[in-house]
Write a protein that holds these residues in place. Structure first.
Motif, short mmCIF file in Angstrom:
data_model
loop_
_atom_site.label_atom_id
_atom_site.label_comp_id
_atom_site.label_asym_id
_atom_site.label_seq_id
_atom_site.Cartn_x
_atom_site.Cartn_y
_atom_site.Cartn_z
N TRP A 8 1.29 7.16 0.73
CA TRP A 8 0.74 7.64 2.01
C TRP A 8 1.80 7.61 3.10
O TRP A 8 2.72 6.79 3.07
CB TRP A 8 -0.44 6.78 2.43
CG TRP A 8 -1.72 7.10 1.71
CD1 TRP A 8 -1.84 7.65 0.46
CD2 TRP A 8 -3.05 6.92 2.20
NE1 TRP A 8 -3.15 7.81 0.14
CE2 TRP A 8 -3.93 7.37 1.19
CE3 TRP A 8 -3.58 6.40 3.37
CZ2 TRP A 8 -5.32 7.32 1.33
CZ3 TRP A 8 -4.96 6.37 3.52
CH2 TRP A 8 -5.82 6.82 2.51
N THR A 68 -7.09 8.72 -3.14
CA THR A 68 -6.00 8.12 -3.91
C THR A 68 -6.50 6.87 -4.61
O THR A 68 -7.08 5.98 -3.98
CB THR A 68 -4.82 7.76 -2.98
OG1 THR A 68 -4.39 8.93 -2.28
CG2 THR A 68 -3.66 7.20 -3.80
N THR A 69 -6.26 6.79 -5.91
CA THR A 69 -6.68 5.64 -6.70
C THR A 69 -5.77 4.45 -6.41
O THR A 69 -4.54 4.61 -6.32
CB THR A 69 -6.63 5.98 -8.20
OG1 THR A 69 -7.38 7.18 -8.43
CG2 THR A 69 -7.20 4.85 -9.03
N LEU A 70 -6.36 3.27 -6.27
CA LEU A 70 -5.60 2.07 -5.92
C LEU A 70 -5.45 1.16 -7.14
O LEU A 70 -6.45 0.82 -7.79
CB LEU A 70 -6.31 1.30 -4.80
CG LEU A 70 -6.59 2.08 -3.51
CD1 LEU A 70 -7.30 1.18 -2.51
CD2 LEU A 70 -5.30 2.64 -2.92
N SER A 73 2.50 1.99 -3.39
CA SER A 73 1.58 2.26 -4.49
C SER A 73 0.69 3.47 -4.27
O SER A 73 -0.09 3.83 -5.15
CB SER A 73 0.69 1.03 -4.74
OG SER A 73 1.48 -0.10 -5.08
N THR A 74 0.76 4.08 -3.09
CA THR A 74 -0.06 5.25 -2.82
C THR A 74 0.74 6.46 -2.34
O THR A 74 0.29 7.59 -2.48
CB THR A 74 -1.12 4.94 -1.73
OG1 THR A 74 -0.44 4.60 -0.51
CG2 THR A 74 -2.01 3.78 -2.16
N TYR A 112 -10.46 2.99 -4.68
CA TYR A 112 -9.76 4.18 -4.18
C TYR A 112 -9.83 4.16 -2.65
O TYR A 112 -10.67 3.48 -2.04
CB TYR A 112 -10.37 5.47 -4.72
CG TYR A 112 -11.81 5.72 -4.34
CD1 TYR A 112 -12.14 6.32 -3.12
CD2 TYR A 112 -12.84 5.39 -5.20
CE1 TYR A 112 -13.46 6.56 -2.77
CE2 TYR A 112 -14.17 5.61 -4.86
CZ TYR A 112 -14.47 6.21 -3.65
OH TYR A 112 -15.78 6.45 -3.30
N TYR A 146 7.27 6.11 -4.51
CA TYR A 146 6.04 6.34 -5.27
C TYR A 146 6.16 7.57 -6.17
O TYR A 146 5.84 7.54 -7.36
CB TYR A 146 4.88 6.51 -4.28
CG TYR A 146 3.59 7.00 -4.89
CD1 TYR A 146 2.70 6.12 -5.48
CD2 TYR A 146 3.25 8.36 -4.84
CE1 TYR A 146 1.50 6.58 -6.03
CE2 TYR A 146 2.06 8.82 -5.38
CZ TYR A 146 1.19 7.93 -5.97
OH TYR A 146 0.01 8.39 -6.51
N PHE A 206 0.84 -1.20 0.00
CA PHE A 206 0.00 0.00 0.00
C PHE A 206 0.88 1.25 0.00
O PHE A 206 0.60 2.22 -0.72
CB PHE A 206 -0.91 -0.03 1.23
CG PHE A 206 -1.98 1.02 1.21
CD1 PHE A 206 -3.23 0.75 0.68
CD2 PHE A 206 -1.74 2.29 1.73
CE1 PHE A 206 -4.23 1.71 0.67
CE2 PHE A 206 -2.73 3.26 1.71
CZ PHE A 206 -3.98 2.97 1.18
N GLU A 264 -2.70 12.96 -6.02
CA GLU A 264 -2.88 11.61 -5.50
C GLU A 264 -2.08 11.37 -4.23
O GLU A 264 -2.53 10.68 -3.31
CB GLU A 264 -2.48 10.58 -6.57
CG GLU A 264 -3.35 10.57 -7.81
CD GLU A 264 -4.63 9.79 -7.62
OE1 GLU A 264 -4.64 8.85 -6.83
OE2 GLU A 264 -5.63 10.14 -8.28
N GLY A 265 -0.86 11.92 -4.17
CA GLY A 265 0.00 11.68 -3.02
C GLY A 265 -0.12 12.70 -1.91
O GLY A 265 0.45 12.52 -0.83
#
Length: 424
Positions: free
Chosen positions: A215, A250-252, A212-213, A236, A327, A209, A344-345
């Protein structure tokens, strides 16, 4: 403006005996007071504050209405106003150092209106000499910068409030240190996969996670199932309480969806299954171990670094924050629009965003090479490089000598060019 510079006939600010000249004009409850002052801009604003207090006293308004506390007396009101700030504990910690400086240097009894930019610069110099016991290293410029930003925020709040006498922010003229670009790109793709493979089962979905995000650690550990939405086209995750107190979505990608389906709480929230509206307190955490939310993952994360053979980079940066840089850098490499990456980030400041992108030496070199190729492909074919032209002339003249074409015949295909060679 209450404080105005006085200009001479040439349009420059007037000076008398080397001091700048200012006109101070204050107005309070129908009474106006004016004064001509000689000195610096900061001194002029301090004088304006005193003149304003005197004017208030003349019209019968006591100091109880307009307060002028010390920083230590002012902090409780400031913290109360910032109570909804997510990073309030961090703010409190930074002011501990500021209060320590005030006490050690005899500034603890200074009123807000008595502070100048020199006091702030003195704090910067004092803090730079401190060596914390936990690191045994001097305090970094970035840490000092963030503490000064907190001090700036305190004075700004006092200036904008109607309850205090302060009308000028003395920290406005203090320049902050510029953070240098970071030459640590986070992780390579190979290192990322090694870490995921080496992590224990409950940590694997968290690392996938994170990579890819982008976060932050605190954001992921607080994630609830109700904030993860899987729909017909993908999925998301919603963040409602980010570091900057702004929500984002954030799109997953598919690999994250597969990783989330492996967590032990996936699908166990009855309210989520019923599509019922509910709050965080009523929902289950996403990342758990033995049914309890993950809190301290330092030991398991350090073990993953060790088993992946990456223990040598563990201490050079926050181990989970590397995935955020990973990312950002990878999205930039594949050509994702910077605006999309920032949205997104969760990056708001472009300067901070670029700190970790300006060091991509390979990508920057490839860009320079592509530009050179572009110039070469679009060069006019009739233009011959001077060096190439000279080399061609030298080779042909040597051929003439070797073939002993002397003098050249009119049948020679290069007769005209030979006749026009220099010195022929």
């Amino acid at each position: 403006m209450p404080v105005r510079p006085v200009y001479d006939t040439a349009g420059k600010q007037r000076r008398e005996k080397g001091l700048l000249v200012w006109d101070i004009d204050v107005y309070a409850n129908g009474l106006r007071s004016r004064k001509r002052f000689f000195g610096t801009k900061t001194q002029a604003y301090r004088e304006e504050s005193k003149l304003y207090r005197q004017t208030l006293q003349k019209v019968g308004v006591h100091d109880q209405k307009k307060q002028d506390p010390t920083i230590e007396e002012f902090l409780p009101d400031y913290f109360s106003a910032k109570s909804k700030l997510k990073s309030l504990d961090t703010v409190r910690h930074r002011f501990k150092h500021i209060l320590k400086f005030l006490r050690e240097t005899g500034r603890s009894q200074k009123k807000l209106t008595d502070f100048t930019s020199s006091d702030v610069r003195a704090y910067i110099a004092w803090r730079a000499e401190q060596i914390p016991a936990n690191t045994k290293k001097p305090v970094s410029d970035v840490t000092i910068k963030r503490e000064v930003i907190q001090l700036k925020g305190l004075f700004t709040f006092a200036v904008r409030s109607d309850d205090y006498l302060l009308v000028y922010n003395c920290t406005d003229s203090v320049e902050l240190v510029k953070e240098a670009p970071q030459y640590n790109e986070g992780l390579s793709i190979e290192q990322y996969h090694k870490l995921v493979d080496s992590a224990v089962d409950y940590l694997k979905p968290l690392l996938v996670f994170a990579g890819s995000t982008g976060w932050r650690k605190s954001e992921m550990l607080q994630l609830r199932l109700r904030r993860v939405v899987v729909h017909d086209f993908g999925a998301y995750a919603e963040l409602e309480d980010s570091k900057n107190s702004e929500a984002r979505r954030t799109t997953l990608p598919p690999n994250v969806i597969d990783a989330l389906r492996s967590v032990e709480n996936w699908g166990k929230c009855e309210l989520c299954n019923k599509l019922a509206s509910h709050e965080d307190e009523q929902c289950l955490y996403v990342f758990t171990r033995y049914g309890k939310p993950l809190r301290d993952i330092r030991t398991s994360l350090k073990r993953a670094y060790r088993d992946a053979g990456l223990e040598h980079i563990y201490d050079s940066m926050k181990p989970l924050h590397r995935f955020r840089n990973f990312y950002r850098t990878n999205h930039a490499e594949i050509g994702t629009d910077y605006g999309v990456i920032m949205r997104e980030g969760g990056w708001k400041d472009a300067r901070t965003f670029h700190r970790y992108l300006d060091n991509r030496m390979k990508a920057r070199q490839e860009t320079a090479n592509k530009y050179a190729e572009f110039l070469e492909k679009n060069r006019d074919s009739n233009i011959v490089h001077l060096a190439k032209s000279r080399a061609t002339d030298e080779i042909y003249c040597q051929q003439i000598v070797n073939e002993r074409i002397w003098p050249p015949q009119e049948s020679s295909p290069k007769f005209f060019e030979i006749n026009n060679l220099p010195g022929w």
